[in-house]
Design an enzyme around this catalytic site. Structure first.
Site, PDB file in Angstrom:
ATOM      1  N   ALA A   1       0.834  -1.203   0.000  1.00  0.00           N
ATOM      2  CA  ALA A   1       0.000   0.000   0.000  1.00  0.00           C
ATOM      3  C   ALA A   1       0.863   1.245   0.000  1.00  0.00           C
ATOM      4  O   ALA A   1       0.631   2.188  -0.768  1.00  0.00           O
ATOM      5  CB  ALA A   1      -0.939  -0.003   1.200  1.00  0.00           C
ATOM      6  N   TYR A   2       1.853   1.259   0.863  1.00  0.00           N
ATOM      7  CA  TYR A   2       2.755   2.412   0.936  1.00  0.00           C
ATOM      8  C   TYR A   2       3.489   2.592  -0.391  1.00  0.00           C
ATOM      9  O   TYR A   2       3.554   3.697  -0.934  1.00  0.00           O
ATOM     10  CB  TYR A   2       3.752   2.215   2.080  1.00  0.00           C
ATOM     11  N   SER A   3       4.030   1.504  -0.932  1.00  0.00           N
ATOM     12  CA  SER A   3       4.772   1.583  -2.198  1.00  0.00           C
ATOM     13  C   SER A   3       3.877   2.066  -3.326  1.00  0.00           C
ATOM     14  O   SER A   3       4.263   2.921  -4.128  1.00  0.00           O
ATOM     15  CB  SER A   3       5.364   0.207  -2.546  1.00  0.00           C
TER      16      SER A   3
END
Length: 249
Positions: A155-157
């Site tokens: 999700a962060y990436s």
């Protein structure tokens, strides 16, 4: 901290995530160099405490994932500061860690809502204010994760890859309008956001950095302040790097 006296004299800035970490350090430096800042952050107590520490003129307690709240905050900050010259989008969260097929849906949605949608709402609300004056500097906080993808941090990436793509589109749209928009892609640096991650994830990211250490906030602050200044005049729709050699593109 090296200070360029008067570099931001007469300039005004909104800094999201401005009550802690990189956002707060950038705010301090802009004020030290003659600028006026509005701090936006989620926690009312934290942003109120940061106001005096930073020397901010205006603060807003805000969840940037709510578009209507962002629109209202932009108008409020513009009224308080008189204009908006600089937008630094530093608000963000890491979210859960785990493989894609097990990744919690609520964490996925929250990361995208804050890191990508919230940043979009901020740019969408502030750009018209910059267009009125024919000047602006936008710095969007991305990450090396958006270029390389970190395992167990999908999700962060994905959110940070989205920030890079959005910034490239935005910078090209505004290239003849006097408004510069770029993204920063730091590697992991010492910051309160690391408290959201397990030690194993931090150790993995440290191990990917050729310099063999995490970054330090002032190193990224110096880059952000260049990107936010008049000196950054012929680079837009691009990414700047503070990754200790991890990324080479």
């Amino acid at each position: 901290m090296s200070v360029y006296a008067g570099r931001f004299a007469g300039r005004t800035a909104i800094i999201t995530g401005g009550a802690s970490g990189l956002g707060k350090d950038v705010a301090k430096r802009i004020v030290a160099e003659g600028g006026t800042v509005a701090l936006w952050d989620l926690n009312p107590e934290t942003v109120a405490a940061a106001k005096d520490e930073v020397g901010a003129t205006h603060t807003v307690a805000i969840d940037v994932s709510y578009q209507a709240a962002v629109e209202a905050a932009a108008a409020e900050s513009a009224a308080a500061l008189g204009k908006i010259d600089i937008l630094v989008c530093s608000a963000g969260i890491t979210g859960a860690t785990g493989p894609v097929h097990e990744y919690p849906l609520d964490s996925w949605r929250r990361v995208i809502d804050i890191n990508l949608n919230g940043l979009f709402y901020c740019c969408r609300a502030v750009v018209p204010l910059m267009l009125e004056n024919g000047y602006g500097r936008i710095v969007n906080m991305a990450s090396v994760a958006g270029k390389e993808g970190n395992p167990n941090a999908s999700a962060y990436s994905a959110s940070k890859a989205g920030v890079i793509g959005l910034t490239k589109s935005l910078g090209k749209e505004l290239a003849t309008k006097g408004i510069i928009a770029n993204a920063l892609t730091p590697a992991t640096f010492e910051s309160p956001i690391l408290d959201q991650l397990p030690k194993s994830q931090v150790d993995y990211m440290r191990g990917k950095i050729p310099m063999g250490r995490l970054g330090e906030i002032p190193e990224s602050t110096a880059m952000v302040c260049f990107m936010a200044s008049e000196e950054c005049s012929f680079t837009t729709a691009s990414t700047f790097d503070t990754s200790g050699g991890r990324t080479t593109f």
